[in-house]
Write a protein that holds these residues in place. Structure first.
Motif, PDB file in Angstrom:
ATOM      1  N   VAL A  93       0.836  -1.206   0.000  1.00 25.45           N
ATOM      2  CA  VAL A  93       0.000   0.000   0.000  1.00 25.45           C
ATOM      3  C   VAL A  93       0.872   1.257   0.000  1.00 25.45           C
ATOM      4  O   VAL A  93       0.629   2.204  -0.762  1.00 25.45           O
ATOM      5  N   LYS A  94       1.932   1.250   0.818  1.00 27.15           N
ATOM      6  CA  LYS A  94       2.817   2.425   0.867  1.00 27.15           C
ATOM      7  C   LYS A  94       3.523   2.619  -0.474  1.00 27.15           C
ATOM      8  O   LYS A  94       3.693   3.746  -0.926  1.00 27.15           O
ATOM      9  N   GLN A  95       3.909   1.521  -1.101  1.00 27.15           N
ATOM     10  CA  GLN A  95       4.541   1.632  -2.436  1.00 27.15           C
ATOM     11  C   GLN A  95       3.564   2.265  -3.436  1.00 27.15           C
ATOM     12  O   GLN A  95       3.939   3.093  -4.252  1.00 27.15           O
ATOM     13  N   GLN A  96       2.293   1.859  -3.360  1.00 32.06           N
ATOM     14  CA  GLN A  96       1.310   2.396  -4.314  1.00 32.06           C
ATOM     15  C   GLN A  96       1.055   3.881  -4.046  1.00 32.06           C
ATOM     16  O   GLN A  96       0.927   4.673  -4.985  1.00 32.06           O
ATOM     17  N   LEU A  97       0.994   4.250  -2.765  1.00 33.03           N
ATOM     18  CA  LEU A  97       0.792   5.672  -2.437  1.00 33.03           C
ATOM     19  C   LEU A  97       1.978   6.495  -2.962  1.00 33.03           C
ATOM     20  O   LEU A  97       1.791   7.586  -3.516  1.00 33.03           O
ATOM     21  N   ALA A  98       3.191   5.960  -2.802  1.00 29.42           N
ATOM     22  CA  ALA A  98       4.379   6.680  -3.280  1.00 29.42           C
ATOM     23  C   ALA A  98       4.385   6.740  -4.811  1.00 29.42           C
ATOM     24  O   ALA A  98       4.746   7.750  -5.411  1.00 29.42           O
ATOM     25  N   ARG A  99       3.935   5.648  -5.432  1.00 29.59           N
ATOM     26  CA  ARG A  99       3.898   5.582  -6.902  1.00 29.59           C
ATOM     27  C   ARG A  99       2.927   6.643  -7.456  1.00 29.59           C
ATOM     28  O   ARG A  99       3.187   7.263  -8.474  1.00 29.59           O
ATOM     29  N   GLN A 100       1.816   6.848  -6.737  1.00 26.16           N
ATOM     30  CA  GLN A 100       0.861   7.855  -7.198  1.00 26.16           C
ATOM     31  C   GLN A 100       1.512   9.244  -7.214  1.00 26.16           C
ATOM     32  O   GLN A 100       1.370   9.999  -8.177  1.00 26.16           O
ATOM     33  N   VAL A 101       2.227   9.557  -6.147  1.00 27.60           N
ATOM     34  CA  VAL A 101       2.875  10.875  -6.055  1.00 27.60           C
ATOM     35  C   VAL A 101       3.888  11.012  -7.196  1.00 27.60           C
ATOM     36  O   VAL A 101       3.964  12.047  -7.868  1.00 27.60           O
ATOM     37  N   GLU A 102       4.626   9.932  -7.432  1.00 25.49           N
ATOM     38  CA  GLU A 102       5.646   9.971  -8.488  1.00 25.49           C
ATOM     39  C   GLU A 102       4.972  10.157  -9.863  1.00 25.49           C
ATOM     40  O   GLU A 102       5.404  10.968 -10.668  1.00 25.49           O
ATOM     41  N   MET A 103       3.877   9.430 -10.091  1.00 27.50           N
ATOM     42  CA  MET A 103       3.183   9.544 -11.390  1.00 27.50           C
ATOM     43  C   MET A 103       2.622  10.940 -11.580  1.00 27.50           C
ATOM     44  O   MET A 103       2.653  11.505 -12.677  1.00 27.50           O
ATOM     45  N   GLU A 104       2.104  11.510 -10.489  1.00 30.89           N
ATOM     46  CA  GLU A 104       1.503  12.846 -10.589  1.00 30.89           C
ATOM     47  C   GLU A 104       2.574  13.896 -10.854  1.00 30.89           C
ATOM     48  O   GLU A 104       2.404  14.777 -11.700  1.00 30.89           O
ATOM     49  N   SER A 105       3.722  13.769 -10.157  1.00 32.34           N
ATOM     50  CA  SER A 105       4.723  14.830 -10.299  1.00 32.34           C
ATOM     51  C   SER A 105       5.496  14.718 -11.615  1.00 32.34           C
ATOM     52  O   SER A 105       6.011  15.700 -12.122  1.00 32.34           O
ATOM     53  N   SER A 106       5.544  13.501 -12.187  1.00 33.83           N
ATOM     54  CA  SER A 106       6.331  13.364 -13.421  1.00 33.83           C
ATOM     55  C   SER A 106       5.445  13.354 -14.670  1.00 33.83           C
ATOM     56  O   SER A 106       5.936  13.121 -15.771  1.00 33.83           O
ATOM     57  N   PHE A 107       4.141  13.614 -14.491  1.00 34.29           N
ATOM     58  CA  PHE A 107       3.223  13.474 -15.636  1.00 34.29           C
ATOM     59  C   PHE A 107       3.657  14.337 -16.827  1.00 34.29           C
ATOM     60  O   PHE A 107       3.837  13.853 -17.940  1.00 34.29           O
TER      61      PHE A 107
END
Ligand code: FAD
Length: 370
Positions: free
Chosen positions: A348-362
Motif C-alpha cells: 500500500v505504501k509503495q502504491q501511495l508513493a507511486r501515485q505521487v511519483e506519477m503525478e509529479s512526473s506526468f
C-alpha cells in the motif's frame, strides 16, 4: 433488531463498498456470521473507482467471482493512448502475458454479484442492512468494545459483534470512533468528473492528454460511455466557474475532436461536471483492539493509477483469512487483527508513493513522448 434485542454476529462490517462486500461474502462462506451495514438505500452508487487491475482481477478470480461479474458486464481496455492536438502520439499495449490494461467493471455489477452470491449461499450467515449508519461504538461496563450503535431508517439500535470492521471509505466514521487518526495528504489538484455517451466505433482504451500541464483522461466504460477525469489545480474550481464555460469545454474537444458531438449534447454547463476534492491518507494504525480498518478507511488513494478499488479487494482477501483463523479459536486473541497491516502495508505504501511519483512526473513524461 431493536435495543432490547440487538442483532448478534461474529463480525460487523460498516460499509458495503467493494472491500466490505467482499469481506462479508468470504466470511459468510466460512460460516462466520456477519452484519454488513450500508448508509445508502442500495448498492447502486455513482462516481466510484471502477477500473479493475490485474491485482483486483486476481482476487476475484481466486474466489470464483470474476466470471460472474464479467457476465453482468465488464469491458477490458486494450491500450493506453497519449494524445496531442487531436492525434495519438504514443500507445501503450498490455505487457507480456497480459490481455488488457485494466477492466472497466460498473460498481453496481461488482457489488450486486458479490452480495447476491453471499445471500444465495445454502447456509447464509450474512445480514445486510441498508439505510443504516453507525453512530458510535457499543461498549460494555468495562469499556470494552462489544459492537456498534446504529441508526436504521432513523431509528436507534445496536449490533453486538466480536470484531468491528471499518470498510466505510475515505471519511470513515469507524476510524473516528476508534480514535485512529489518518495522515492526510493533498496532491495539488482536484478532479472534474463527467460521463457522456461514447461516439460510435469508440475503441475500449484509456486516452490521455496534457492540458496546461495537468492530466486529462478518458476511460472507456461498459455500456457505451466515456468517463472524463480532468485534473485542475487544487481549490481552483470556484474561480474557474466564474469564467465563461464555452472556452473551457472547447479545450476538451480540441484535445479529443472525436468527442465533439457528445460533449455538445451532454456537457453544457459547469454543473455537468462533478468536482472531486483529491487527497490521500494513511492511518498509522489500522487496528484498535477488536476494531480493524480496511480499504479507503485505512489508506485512501487518489484516482491516479487506479489502485484504490483493487487495494480494498486485496485487503478484504487478506483480512478474511485472518478472521477465519481467529474464528477457529473463538476470537480469543484480537492481536491477530494487526496482521492485516503487517501483510498489506508495504504494498500500500509503495502504491501511495507511486501515485505521487506519477503525478509529479506526468508533464515530464508527456514531453518525452513528443
Ligand atoms: C474519482 C475517483 C476515481 C477512482 N477511480 C478508481 C479506479 O479507476 N480504480 C480503482 O482501483 N480505484 C479508483 N478509485 C478509488 C476507489 O473508488 C476506492 O479506493 C474504493 O472504492 C475503496 O473501496 P472501499 O470498499 O474501501 O470503500 P468505498 O468504496 O468508499 O465504500 C465505503 C462504503 O461505506 C459506506 N459508508 C460510509 N460511511 C458510512 C457510515 N457512517 N455508515 C454506514 N456506511 C457508510 C459508503 O456509502 C460506501 O458504500 C477512485 C476514486 C475516486 C474518488
Amino acid at each position: 433488531m431493536n435495543d432490547n434485542n440487538p442483532l448478534q454476529v461474529d463480525v460487523c462490517i460498516v460499509g458495503a463498498g467493494p472491500g466490505g462486500a467482499l469481506l462479508s461474502y468470504l466470511l459468510n462462506r466460512q460460516g462466520i456470521s456477519t452484519a454488513l451495514i450500508e448508509r445508502q438505500p442500495h448498492l447502486h452508487k455513482s462516481f466510484r473507482g471502477e477500473l479493475l487491475n490485474q491485482d483486483g482481477e486476481a482476487v476475484l478470480s481466486k474466489h470464483g467471482l470474476y466470471s460472474g461479474v464479467a457476465q453482468l458486464g465488464a469491458m477490458p481496455l486494450e491500450q493506453i493512448q497519449y494524445w496531442e492536438n487531436g492525434q495519438i502520439i504514443h500507445t501503450v499495449y498490455p505487457g507480456e502475458g497480459e490481455s488488457h490494461v485494466g477492466i472497466h467493471v460498473p460498481q453496481d455489477h461488482l457489488l450486486d454479484f458479490i452480495v447476491s452470491q453471499s445471500q444465495a449461499l445454502p447456509h447464509n450467515h450474512e445480514t445486510v442492512l441498508f439505510n443504516t449508519v453507525i453512530t458510535g461504538l457499543l461498549r460494555d461496563k468495562t469499556g470494552k468494545t462489544v459492537g456498534i450503535n446504529v441508526r436504521q431508517y432513523g431509528v436507534p439500535s445496536s449490533i453486538e459483534a466480536a470484531i468491528i470492521v471499518g470498510a466505510d471509505g475515505r471519511y470513515s466514521a469507524v476510524r473516528k470512533y476508534a480514535g485512529l487518526t489518518p495522515d492526510i495528504r493533498k496532491h495539488g489538484y482536484d478532479l472534474l468528473w463527467a460521463r457522456i455517451p461514447a461516439p460510435v466505433g469508440w475503441e475500449p482504451a484509456v486516452r490521455m492528454a496534457s492540458m496546461n500541464g495537468q492530466q486529462l483522461a478518458l476511460f472507456s466504460q461498459f455500456g457505451g460511455y466515456v468517463q472524463i477525469g480532468w485534473n485542475i489545480p487544487q481549490g481552483s474550481f470556484s474561480k474557474l466557474r466564474e469564467q465563461p464555460f464555452a472556452p473551457f469545454v472547447e479545450k476538451l474537444v480540441e484535445a479529443f475532436p472525436c468527442l465533439a458531438e457528445s460533449v455538445a449534447a451532454h456537457i453544457q454547463t459547469w454543473s455537468d461536471f462533478v468536482l472531486l476534492s483529491v487527497e490521500s491518507s494513511y492511518s498509522e494504525s489500522w487496528t484498535q483492539d477488536n476494531v480493524v480498518l480496511l480499504g479507503d478507511a485505512a489508506h485512501t488513494m487518489t484516482p491516479t493509477g487506479a489502485f484504490g478499488l483493487n487495494a480494498a479487494l486485496e485487503d478484504a482477501d487478506a483480512l478474511a483469512e485472518i478472521i477465519t483463523r481467529m474464528a477457529s479459536d473463538q476470537f480469543q486473541s484480537m492481536d491477530l487483527l494487526k496482521q492485516l497491516q503487517m501483510i498489506r502495508s508495504s504494498k500500500v505504501k509503495q502504491q501511495l508513493a507511486r501515485q505521487v511519483e506519477m503525478e509529479s512526473s506526468f508533464q515530464q513524461r508527456y514531453e518525452s513522448l513528443r
